[in-house]
Design a protein around this motif. Sequence first.
Motif, short mmCIF file in Angstrom:
data_model
loop_
_atom_site.label_atom_id
_atom_site.label_comp_id
_atom_site.label_asym_id
_atom_site.label_seq_id
_atom_site.Cartn_x
_atom_site.Cartn_y
_atom_site.Cartn_z
N SER A 52 0.90 -1.23 -0.09
CA SER A 52 -0.03 -0.11 -0.09
C SER A 52 0.98 1.22 0.00
CB SER A 52 -0.96 0.00 1.21
OG SER A 52 0.07 -0.37 2.40
N SER A 53 0.19 2.35 -0.35
CA SER A 53 1.06 3.58 -0.36
C SER A 53 2.13 3.71 0.80
CB SER A 53 0.23 4.77 -0.84
OG SER A 53 -0.67 5.30 0.20
N TYR A 54 3.32 4.50 0.71
CA TYR A 54 4.07 4.66 1.60
C TYR A 54 4.74 6.12 1.30
CZ TYR A 54 6.93 2.29 -1.57
OH TYR A 54 7.45 1.80 -2.89
N PRO A 55 5.06 6.64 2.18
CA PRO A 55 6.09 7.80 2.05
C PRO A 55 7.50 7.52 1.63
CG PRO A 55 6.06 7.54 4.31
CD PRO A 55 5.10 6.63 3.70
N VAL A 56 7.92 8.45 0.52
CA VAL A 56 9.41 8.26 0.35
C VAL A 56 10.44 9.13 0.86
CG1 VAL A 56 8.77 7.24 -1.89
CG2 VAL A 56 9.03 9.48 -1.67
N GLU A 57 9.84 10.14 1.67
CA GLU A 57 10.56 11.24 2.22
C GLU A 57 9.87 11.24 3.80
OE1 GLU A 57 10.58 15.06 0.52
OE2 GLU A 57 11.83 14.13 -1.08
N GLY A 58 10.90 11.80 4.74
CA GLY A 58 10.36 12.18 6.07
C GLY A 58 10.22 10.71 6.71
N LEU A 59 11.11 9.69 6.57
CA LEU A 59 11.00 8.38 7.17
C LEU A 59 11.74 8.63 8.62
CD1 LEU A 59 10.39 7.29 4.55
CD2 LEU A 59 12.00 5.29 5.03
N THR A 60 10.93 8.11 9.75
CA THR A 60 11.87 7.81 11.24
C THR A 60 12.16 6.35 11.04
OG1 THR A 60 10.00 9.40 11.94
CG2 THR A 60 11.10 7.60 13.52
N VAL A 61 13.39 6.22 11.37
CA VAL A 61 13.97 4.91 11.55
C VAL A 61 14.47 4.65 12.97
CG1 VAL A 61 14.46 4.77 9.18
CG2 VAL A 61 16.25 5.56 10.87
N ARG A 62 14.56 3.49 13.58
CA ARG A 62 15.25 3.19 14.68
C ARG A 62 16.41 2.33 14.63
NH1 ARG A 62 13.91 -1.49 17.34
NH2 ARG A 62 12.95 -0.53 19.27
N TRP A 63 17.24 2.22 15.80
CA TRP A 63 18.14 1.26 16.01
C TRP A 63 17.45 -0.26 16.17
CZ3 TRP A 63 22.77 2.04 13.71
CH2 TRP A 63 23.28 3.23 13.49
N CYS A 64 18.03 -1.39 15.58
CA CYS A 64 17.82 -2.60 16.19
C CYS A 64 18.68 -2.99 17.15
CB CYS A 64 17.76 -3.65 14.93
SG CYS A 64 16.48 -3.32 13.78
N GLU A 65 18.10 -3.67 18.17
CA GLU A 65 18.80 -4.19 19.08
C GLU A 65 19.69 -5.57 18.70
OE1 GLU A 65 16.97 -4.96 23.00
OE2 GLU A 65 15.91 -3.09 22.50
N LEU A 66 19.28 -6.14 18.18
CA LEU A 66 19.73 -7.34 17.45
C LEU A 66 20.94 -7.10 16.45
CD1 LEU A 66 18.22 -10.93 16.35
CD2 LEU A 66 19.79 -9.65 14.72
N ARG A 67 21.98 -7.57 16.89
CA ARG A 67 23.21 -7.63 16.00
C ARG A 67 23.52 -8.82 14.90
NH1 ARG A 67 27.06 -4.10 18.17
NH2 ARG A 67 25.86 -2.66 20.11
N GLU B 24 11.10 -6.46 16.72
CA GLU B 24 11.51 -5.71 17.75
C GLU B 24 10.57 -4.50 17.91
OE1 GLU B 24 15.73 -4.52 17.98
OE2 GLU B 24 16.37 -6.41 17.68
N TRP B 25 9.99 -3.96 16.90
CA TRP B 25 8.94 -2.82 17.15
C TRP B 25 7.68 -3.07 16.29
CZ3 TRP B 25 12.54 -2.92 13.19
CH2 TRP B 25 11.96 -2.49 11.67
N GLN B 26 6.54 -2.54 16.66
CA GLN B 26 5.44 -2.67 15.98
C GLN B 26 4.87 -1.27 15.71
OE1 GLN B 26 4.13 -5.72 15.27
NE2 GLN B 26 5.75 -6.95 16.41
N ASP B 27 5.45 -0.28 16.02
CA ASP B 27 4.87 1.14 15.97
C ASP B 27 5.09 1.26 14.25
OD1 ASP B 27 4.52 3.67 15.20
OD2 ASP B 27 6.10 4.57 16.77
N PRO B 28 3.80 1.64 13.77
CA PRO B 28 3.75 1.62 12.19
C PRO B 28 4.57 3.01 11.75
CG PRO B 28 1.48 2.18 13.21
CD PRO B 28 2.50 1.52 14.40
N ASP B 29 4.62 3.95 12.55
CA ASP B 29 5.06 5.27 12.18
C ASP B 29 6.78 5.00 12.09
OD1 ASP B 29 3.03 6.68 12.24
OD2 ASP B 29 2.98 7.24 14.24
N VAL B 30 7.36 4.03 12.65
CA VAL B 30 8.80 3.51 12.51
C VAL B 30 8.97 3.08 11.08
CG1 VAL B 30 10.80 2.58 13.38
CG2 VAL B 30 9.23 3.87 14.86
N ALA B 31 9.57 3.17 10.11
CA ALA B 31 9.51 2.74 8.75
C ALA B 31 10.56 1.63 8.65
CB ALA B 31 9.72 3.88 7.70
#
Lengths: 270, 270
Positions: free
Chosen positions: A117-132, A156-163
């Motif tokens: 489904s449609s998704y943004p190509v700019e303005g992404l929020t990303v996170r660090w994964c704990e798993l190495r 590790e995350w379910q927040d849909p705002d974290v791309a």
Amino acid sequence: MTVVALCDGSIVQDPAHAVAVDDRGLNYGDGLFETALLRDGMVRFADAHLQRLEQGCNRLGIRFSRSDVERDIARIASEAREGVLKVVVTRGVGGRGYRGDPSAPTRRIVTLHPLPSSYPVEGLTVRWCELRLSRNPLLAGMKHLNRLEQVLAQNEWQDPDVAEGLMLDTEGELVCGTSSNVFIVRNGALLTPDLKFSGVRGVMRAQVLRAAQQLGWTSSEEPLWPHDLDDVSEVFVTNAVRGIRSVAALEDHRWESTAVAGQLRQVLLS
Amino acid sequence: MTVVALCDGSIVQDPAHAVAVDDRGLNYGDGLFETALLRDGMVRFADAHLQRLEQGCNRLGIRFSRSDVERDIARIASEAREGVLKVVVTRGVGGRGYRGDPSAPTRRIVTLHPLPSSYPVEGLTVRWCELRLSRNPLLAGMKHLNRLEQVLAQNEWQDPDVAEGLMLDTEGELVCGTSSNVFIVRNGALLTPDLKFSGVRGVMRAQVLRAAQQLGWTSSEEPLWPHDLDDVSEVFVTNAVRGIRSVAALEDHRWESTAVAGQLRQVLLS
């Protein structure tokens, strides 16, 4: 979820009962895959996907017939004009334990799935994964079927705002996103991890590096570390299906520039 | 090769067409397995196998029903009294890419295979594998489905006189055989790698450690290196199906003693 499925070139009537219980892909992850975009009946970057698949098969000692896979793709494209195309090849069935049966034919499973489904190509929020990610130069770069690390990382995350989640390896080197490669722009130069010890050499990553060269930009594949994100002007992640997406936020980091990614999108994806 | 196959508790009529194309075991190695010996209708060390499977599922976040698997095993045992029993559990089907669908039921695939043909339990020749195991404490110990390293390691040799290959990790630590754990006897003490970074915590390995404790022997799980083989009196490898097998030769090393392994075979396997 599956629109069309082929096993060894034949349309699968019942995708829920299609693969052998002793398939080595299932039992050991003994195979490789590609995920590509099908649009207007054409696979985007088809040649690059097939080349990577062939190279992976050569590294793993799995026999590969490019014409078989091309025929599968043509068959899929005749059934549906667009979607996410997935090609799985495995070392076939059987063998004595881990050691494969060298006479077993390579198994091909080609499926088509709905476009995301449609998704943004700019303005992404990303996170660090704990798993190495573990390091193994013999497996690094290939899109093989041993993907438990990526599965655990995405869970590790379910927040849909974290791309996307960015991943380090066990030594702390920056490697990739869970399903993307990562690029940074520093002093006008384009940098991406060299993937000598882990990660997948993405098809879109290769297109970006090639485009950078054609545009006369300075670019480099080299070891990168989290601190390399401290003084960069732009960050983006790449993936064959979702393209080139600009990152705006990673914990305390904020990046506003999307100039390089924007130009690459124009050159490669428009 | 497959004598009987069950998928989710039902006898599979056509083992060549049984598993879903989108099974996560096939696509990502997202699951675990057990390989056990069925004899006289009983699974040897059944409780230890089921416990390890449950622990692995807990670590990977895969739902596990012990009673379901026990029912599968009873069903298999009612069809055939002996063989090699393999239990595969996967995170089921589907999900968005690497991230699983938390509502998908766990998939169980239980198969019975012929017993291995007769093999020596003493006088084994083993070799070093060139492939190094990657290190990841989050995956270490589990019998998960990401087994490409073991597949490649076993394909390093074809000589049937070489019974097993010993594996080091990327740091050079001794870890295991390709499908076994390894024990050494030094100054009367039984030592085995601690498997903190890679390797599978074998069911037979645990039985050996438990028996050593009951016999009042000194035993230890600790980091071991290739040079630790220089001054040992005895070496053996363990595996739930093949039991406890004494190693006689590894390149320039020769070991004659089989006393410790012989006593363990008597206590555990007779």
